[in-house]
Design an enzyme around this catalytic site. Structure first.
Site, PDB file in Angstrom:
ATOM      1  NE  ARG A   3      -1.328  -2.341   2.884  1.00 21.94           N
ATOM      2  CZ  ARG A   3      -1.666  -3.862   2.529  1.00 21.94           C
ATOM      3  NH1 ARG A   3      -2.674  -4.098   2.126  1.00 21.94           N
ATOM      4  NH2 ARG A   3      -0.786  -4.711   2.702  1.00 21.94           N
ATOM      5  CB  THR A   4       3.427   2.516   2.339  1.00 22.51           C
ATOM      6  OG1 THR A   4       2.607   2.141   3.496  1.00 22.51           O
ATOM      7  CG2 THR A   4       4.050   3.890   2.939  1.00 22.51           C
ATOM      8  CE  LYS A  17      25.602  -4.821  -6.944  1.00 24.66           C
ATOM      9  NZ  LYS A  17      25.815  -3.946  -7.977  1.00 24.66           N
ATOM     10  NE  ARG A  71       7.173   0.520   4.954  1.00 21.88           N
ATOM     11  CZ  ARG A  71       5.804   0.114   5.026  1.00 21.88           C
ATOM     12  NH1 ARG A  71       5.712  -1.113   4.619  1.00 21.88           N
ATOM     13  NH2 ARG A  71       4.801   0.846   5.188  1.00 21.88           N
ATOM     14  CG  HIS A 120       3.342   3.743   8.736  1.00 26.95           C
ATOM     15  ND1 HIS A 120       3.321   4.671   7.600  1.00 26.95           N
ATOM     16  CD2 HIS A 120       2.878   2.633   8.234  1.00 26.95           C
ATOM     17  CE1 HIS A 120       3.029   3.685   6.561  1.00 26.95           C
ATOM     18  NE2 HIS A 120       2.758   2.668   6.994  1.00 26.95           N
TER      19      HIS A 120
END
Ligand code: CP
Length: 309
Positions: free
Chosen positions: A58-59, A86, A108, A136
């Site tokens: 969703r986000t 890496k 995020r 959030h």
């Protein structure tokens, strides 16, 4: 109203007026999302990087859609497809991205405080799209927009948030936002999933879901964050569903016009029954729809949309 925040790192740092401005701006942007041509030139020439170190449906999608509907150039980077895999550090990744002159980085990360770390080291705006169990903010804002559409005001509302409170950034951001806007917040879950001292942030704490949702105007259910729990905090999911799941029976304890919310992803049959998740009190897909408008508002405001009086 003037909005002066360069970054959106959490609700904790937003005033009541800031929240009001974001919700009102999002309400204005909602109309664009139902047009046949869903695009306005507002952020033309701006570059937005979505930097996601954790999974998201969703986000990430709604930040990308929000940026595109405002005509920004939007680039998605996930940890698995980037040089993070890496061994590149967050700071080096950030410096390299900054060298490409983005205007906004939406981030995020599994570590609480990662977007704050980024914001201190680079020149562009940073929006927190979820940091560990911390905050959030865009989720809480879309939740508030949805609540306001149904209940008109926050003053005097009782909102029950039920589930894995200790590991939930959604619970923390909603607690800040709802109490700041005048709602009463009840937090409920097994004792092992309630962080000690959370009452000090203005919540009432319950370990009995029935008491928490009794006469509530809003019932918000949360997923158990198994990925953030260091050790098992409950005997079985079946037992959890029995004692803490929202179902047809215990939902009757809430007000007759109570709305049922969930930030997603849902675990049907665990924290919420399918009957309730698909029932006529659920507003779960309205939350998702509002997510695009709220994220358009955040991108617009941090890009300087309301900074001139
Ligand atoms: N609510 C929420 O943050 O969902 P995603 O993890 O799919 O972005």
């Amino acid at each position: 109203m003037v909005f002066r925040h360069k970054h959106i790192l959490g609700i904790e740092h937003l005033s009541r007026d800031d929240i009001q401005t974001i919700l009102d701006t999002a309400e204005n942007f909602r109309e664009i999302n139902s047009r046949e041509i869903k695009k306005v030139p507002t952020l033309r020439g701006k570059t937005i990087i979505n930097l996601f170190y954790e999974a998201s449906t969703r986000t990430r999608t709604s930040f990308e859609i929000a940026g595109k509907r405002l005509s920004a150039d939007t680039i998605n980077i996930s940890a698995s497809g980037s040089s993070v895999s890496k061994g590149e550090t967050l700071e080096d990744t950030a410096r390299n991205l900054e060298a490409m002159h983005p205007d906004i980085i939406v981030m995020r990360h599994a570590a609480s405080g990662a977007p704050h770390y980024l914001a201190e080291r680079i020149g562009c705006s940073v929006i927190n799209a979820g940091d560990g169990a911390h905050e959030h903010p865009s989720q809480a804002l879309l939740d508030l927009l949805t609540i306001r559409q149904h209940k008109k005001t926050f003053e005097g509302l009782t909102v029950a948030i039920v589930g894995d409170i200790a590991h939930s950034r959604v619970a923390r951001s909603n607690l800040y936002a709802l109490t700041r806007m005048g709602a009463k917040v009840r937090l409920a879950g097994p004792g092992t999933m309630i962080p000690p001292g959370i009452e000090r942030l203005g919540a009432e704490v319950y370990t009995d879901i029935r008491e928490a949702i009794r006469d509530a105007d809003v019932v918000m259910m949360l997923r158990i964050q198994l990925e953030r729990q260091g050790k098992t905090l409950l005997p079985t999911l079946r037992e959890y569903a029995r004692f803490y799941g929202l179902n047809q029976e215990n939902l009757k304890l809430a007000k007759g016009d109570a709305i049922v919310m969930h930030p997603g992803p849902m675990n049907r049959g665990v924290e919420i029954s399918s009957y309730v998740a698909d029932g006529n009190q659920n507003v779960i897909l309205e939350q998702v729809e509002n997510g695009v408008a709220v994220r358009m508002a955040l991108l617009y405001l941090v890009a300087g949309g309301e900074s001139k009086e």
